[in-house]
Write a protein that holds these residues in place. Sequence first.
Motif, PDB file in Angstrom:
ATOM      1  N   ALA A   1       0.838  -1.199   0.000  1.00 24.43           N
ATOM      2  CA  ALA A   1       0.000   0.000   0.000  1.00 24.43           C
ATOM      3  C   ALA A   1       0.873   1.249   0.000  1.00 24.43           C
ATOM      4  CB  ALA A   1      -0.927   0.004   1.206  1.00 24.43           C
ATOM      5  N   HIS A   2       1.941   1.221   0.770  1.00 26.25           N
ATOM      6  CA  HIS A   2       2.843   2.383   0.811  1.00 26.25           C
ATOM      7  C   HIS A   2       3.480   2.623  -0.551  1.00 26.25           C
ATOM      8  CE1 HIS A   2       2.689   3.469   4.992  1.00 26.25           C
ATOM      9  NE2 HIS A   2       2.842   2.216   5.353  1.00 26.25           N
ATOM     10  N   SER A   3       3.838   1.566  -1.229  1.00 19.46           N
ATOM     11  CA  SER A   3       4.531   1.746  -2.502  1.00 19.46           C
ATOM     12  C   SER A   3       3.568   2.032  -3.649  1.00 19.46           C
ATOM     13  CB  SER A   3       5.389   0.521  -2.828  1.00 19.46           C
ATOM     14  OG  SER A   3       4.568  -0.615  -3.000  1.00 19.46           O
ATOM     15  N   GLU A   4       2.361   1.476  -3.605  1.00 19.77           N
ATOM     16  CA  GLU A   4       1.423   1.641  -4.719  1.00 19.77           C
ATOM     17  C   GLU A   4       0.535   2.876  -4.580  1.00 19.77           C
ATOM     18  OE1 GLU A   4      -0.857  -1.909  -5.286  1.00 19.77           O
ATOM     19  OE2 GLU A   4       0.909  -3.169  -5.438  1.00 19.77           O
ATOM     20  N   HIS A   5       0.315   3.330  -3.370  1.00 20.70           N
ATOM     21  CA  HIS A   5      -0.646   4.414  -3.156  1.00 20.70           C
ATOM     22  C   HIS A   5      -0.114   5.475  -2.194  1.00 20.70           C
ATOM     23  CE1 HIS A   5      -3.469   1.774  -5.161  1.00 20.70           C
ATOM     24  NE2 HIS A   5      -3.144   0.822  -4.304  1.00 20.70           N
ATOM     25  N   PRO A   6       1.106   5.951  -2.418  1.00 17.21           N
ATOM     26  CA  PRO A   6       1.670   6.900  -1.436  1.00 17.21           C
ATOM     27  C   PRO A   6       0.896   8.211  -1.339  1.00 17.21           C
ATOM     28  CG  PRO A   6       3.027   6.825  -3.410  1.00 17.21           C
ATOM     29  CD  PRO A   6       2.004   5.724  -3.536  1.00 17.21           C
ATOM     30  N   GLU A   7       0.332   8.687  -2.418  1.00 20.89           N
ATOM     31  CA  GLU A   7      -0.375   9.973  -2.369  1.00 20.89           C
ATOM     32  C   GLU A   7      -1.683   9.860  -1.592  1.00 20.89           C
ATOM     33  OE1 GLU A   7       0.866  13.015  -3.176  1.00 20.89           O
ATOM     34  OE2 GLU A   7       2.660  11.778  -3.441  1.00 20.89           O
ATOM     35  N   ALA A   8      -2.388   8.739  -1.743  1.00 16.96           N
ATOM     36  CA  ALA A   8      -3.631   8.544  -0.974  1.00 16.96           C
ATOM     37  C   ALA A   8      -3.311   8.489   0.517  1.00 16.96           C
ATOM     38  CB  ALA A   8      -4.344   7.274  -1.420  1.00 16.96           C
ATOM     39  N   LEU A   9      -2.246   7.802   0.874  1.00 18.07           N
ATOM     40  CA  LEU A   9      -1.866   7.717   2.280  1.00 18.07           C
ATOM     41  C   LEU A   9      -1.417   9.080   2.812  1.00 18.07           C
ATOM     42  CD1 LEU A   9       0.013   4.303   2.288  1.00 18.07           C
ATOM     43  CD2 LEU A   9      -2.232   4.822   3.260  1.00 18.07           C
ATOM     44  N   ARG A  10      -0.657   9.802   2.014  1.00 17.37           N
ATOM     45  CA  ARG A  10      -0.222  11.144   2.424  1.00 17.37           C
ATOM     46  C   ARG A  10      -1.427  12.070   2.623  1.00 17.37           C
ATOM     47  NH1 ARG A  10       4.756  13.771   0.525  1.00 17.37           N
ATOM     48  NH2 ARG A  10       3.264  15.206  -0.357  1.00 17.37           N
ATOM     49  N   LEU A  11      -2.414  11.955   1.737  1.00 14.44           N
ATOM     50  CA  LEU A  11      -3.616  12.767   1.857  1.00 14.44           C
ATOM     51  C   LEU A  11      -4.371  12.419   3.144  1.00 14.44           C
ATOM     52  CD1 LEU A  11      -5.621  14.840   0.800  1.00 14.44           C
ATOM     53  CD2 LEU A  11      -6.639  13.020  -0.595  1.00 14.44           C
ATOM     54  N   TRP A  12      -4.517  11.136   3.429  1.00 14.56           N
ATOM     55  CA  TRP A  12      -5.193  10.682   4.643  1.00 14.56           C
ATOM     56  C   TRP A  12      -4.498  11.266   5.884  1.00 14.56           C
ATOM     57  CZ3 TRP A  12      -9.203   9.259   7.119  1.00 14.56           C
ATOM     58  CH2 TRP A  12      -9.117   8.566   8.318  1.00 14.56           C
TER      59      TRP A  12
ATOM     60  N   ARG B   1      -2.618  13.908   6.023  1.00 14.85           N
ATOM     61  CA  ARG B   1      -2.805  15.362   6.019  1.00 14.85           C
ATOM     62  C   ARG B   1      -4.181  15.721   6.575  1.00 14.85           C
ATOM     63  NH1 ARG B   1      -0.232  19.340   2.900  1.00 14.85           N
ATOM     64  NH2 ARG B   1       1.532  18.084   3.580  1.00 14.85           N
ATOM     65  N   LEU B   2      -5.219  14.989   6.143  1.00 10.84           N
ATOM     66  CA  LEU B   2      -6.573  15.237   6.662  1.00 10.84           C
ATOM     67  C   LEU B   2      -6.621  15.035   8.174  1.00 10.84           C
ATOM     68  CD1 LEU B   2      -8.778  13.515   3.951  1.00 10.84           C
ATOM     69  CD2 LEU B   2      -8.791  15.939   4.531  1.00 10.84           C
ATOM     70  N   LEU B   3      -6.034  13.947   8.654  1.00 11.41           N
ATOM     71  CA  LEU B   3      -6.010  13.678  10.092  1.00 11.41           C
ATOM     72  C   LEU B   3      -5.290  14.778  10.852  1.00 11.41           C
ATOM     73  CD1 LEU B   3      -5.289   9.844  10.348  1.00 11.41           C
ATOM     74  CD2 LEU B   3      -7.368  11.051  11.017  1.00 11.41           C
ATOM     75  N   THR B   4      -4.141  15.172  10.337  1.00  7.61           N
ATOM     76  CA  THR B   4      -3.353  16.209  11.007  1.00  7.61           C
ATOM     77  C   THR B   4      -4.116  17.527  11.068  1.00  7.61           C
ATOM     78  OG1 THR B   4      -1.294  15.162  10.294  1.00  7.61           O
ATOM     79  CG2 THR B   4      -1.160  17.470  10.968  1.00  7.61           C
TER      80      THR B   4
ATOM     81  N   THR C   1      -7.359  17.985  10.942  1.00  2.00           N
ATOM     82  CA  THR C   1      -8.479  17.807  11.863  1.00  2.00           C
ATOM     83  C   THR C   1      -8.008  17.912  13.310  1.00  2.00           C
ATOM     84  OG1 THR C   1      -9.660  16.435  10.283  1.00  2.00           O
ATOM     85  CG2 THR C   1     -10.308  16.218  12.592  1.00  2.00           C
ATOM     86  N   GLN C   2      -6.915  17.238  13.621  1.00  2.00           N
ATOM     87  CA  GLN C   2      -6.405  17.258  14.992  1.00  2.00           C
ATOM     88  C   GLN C   2      -5.968  18.651  15.424  1.00  2.00           C
ATOM     89  OE1 GLN C   2      -3.432  14.213  14.643  1.00  2.00           O
ATOM     90  NE2 GLN C   2      -4.866  12.564  15.081  1.00  2.00           N
ATOM     91  N   ILE C   3      -5.313  19.384  14.535  1.00  2.00           N
ATOM     92  CA  ILE C   3      -4.849  20.739  14.870  1.00  2.00           C
ATOM     93  C   ILE C   3      -6.033  21.664  15.128  1.00  2.00           C
ATOM     94  CG2 ILE C   3      -3.724  22.806  13.935  1.00  2.00           C
ATOM     95  CD1 ILE C   3      -1.766  20.853  12.489  1.00  2.00           C
ATOM     96  N   VAL C   4      -7.015  21.651  14.218  1.00  2.00           N
ATOM     97  CA  VAL C   4      -8.173  22.536  14.371  1.00  2.00           C
ATOM     98  C   VAL C   4      -8.973  22.129  15.608  1.00  2.00           C
ATOM     99  CG1 VAL C   4     -10.346  23.300  13.327  1.00  2.00           C
ATOM    100  CG2 VAL C   4      -8.279  23.126  11.925  1.00  2.00           C
ATOM    101  N   GLU C   5      -9.158  20.832  15.817  1.00  2.00           N
ATOM    102  CA  GLU C   5      -9.914  20.370  16.981  1.00  2.00           C
ATOM    103  C   GLU C   5      -9.228  20.790  18.276  1.00  2.00           C
ATOM    104  OE1 GLU C   5     -10.991  16.183  19.033  1.00  2.00           O
ATOM    105  OE2 GLU C   5     -11.546  16.363  16.917  1.00  2.00           O
ATOM    106  N   LYS C   6      -7.908  20.688  18.323  1.00  2.00           N
ATOM    107  CA  LYS C   6      -7.177  21.103  19.524  1.00  2.00           C
ATOM    108  C   LYS C   6      -7.378  22.594  19.794  1.00  2.00           C
ATOM    109  CE  LYS C   6      -2.667  21.125  21.728  1.00  2.00           C
ATOM    110  NZ  LYS C   6      -1.237  20.928  21.578  1.00  2.00           N
ATOM    111  N   GLN C   7      -7.335  23.396  18.730  1.00  2.00           N
ATOM    112  CA  GLN C   7      -7.553  24.832  18.889  1.00  2.00           C
ATOM    113  C   GLN C   7      -8.960  25.120  19.406  1.00  2.00           C
ATOM    114  OE1 GLN C   7      -6.596  26.206  14.947  1.00  2.00           O
ATOM    115  NE2 GLN C   7      -4.408  26.426  15.399  1.00  2.00           N
ATOM    116  N   VAL C   8      -9.955  24.423  18.854  1.00  2.00           N
ATOM    117  CA  VAL C   8     -11.344  24.626  19.282  1.00  2.00           C
ATOM    118  C   VAL C   8     -11.507  24.197  20.739  1.00  2.00           C
ATOM    119  CG1 VAL C   8     -13.727  23.826  18.948  1.00  2.00           C
ATOM    120  CG2 VAL C   8     -12.349  24.530  16.971  1.00  2.00           C
ATOM    121  N   ARG C   9     -10.956  23.039  21.103  1.00  2.00           N
ATOM    122  CA  ARG C   9     -11.040  22.574  22.492  1.00  2.00           C
ATOM    123  C   ARG C   9     -10.429  23.598  23.451  1.00  2.00           C
ATOM    124  NH1 ARG C   9     -12.291  17.168  23.329  1.00  2.00           N
ATOM    125  NH2 ARG C   9     -12.309  15.873  21.460  1.00  2.00           N
TER     126      ARG C   9
END
Length: 162
Positions: free
Chosen positions: A7-18, A20-23, A25-33
């Motif tokens: 998965a890492h070798s065949e789909h690196p951009e999808a994993l990087r996007l995932w 990025r989305l998590l990061t 979300t976590q940053i904005v959620e921490k700020q809101v909290r």
Amino acid sequence: MDMEARAHSEHPEALRLWLRLLTCTQIVEKQVRTQLRERFDTTLPRFDLMAQLERTTEGLKMNELSRRMMVTGGNVTGITDQLVAEGLVDRVDVEGDRRAYRVRLTPKGRKMFNEMALQHESWIVEAFAGLTDKDIAVLHKLLGKVKDHARNQAATGAEAAA
């Protein structure tokens, strides 16, 4: 080659996007909290529960609140007990069901939630201030495609399991 390595070798951009989305979300959620705690001496789960109640004047049953918030009934009960003690929500009996009750915002709770919601909106707007209106529209549309695809996959998986 194991599945993860492939998965890492065949789909690196999808994993990087995932990631990025998590990061993001976590940053904005921490700020809101942090802002909710500092400005209103409250928590995100309390804000979320009040947001669910704000959408209805008649209130919601506890199981409805749990389902909408995607948390256990015990979590909702604990938060509700705190909000009742503070006079921000109340419990109303459900006609025809002695065991059930609805939870609804009190006038005090509705006023407080509206103040928090205005601030919350401004925090979210600020989180996306680095994007143009067009960027936001494109990102919204693309994430909508991801959401629709994920829901379709989940529905297909549920049908196959049945």
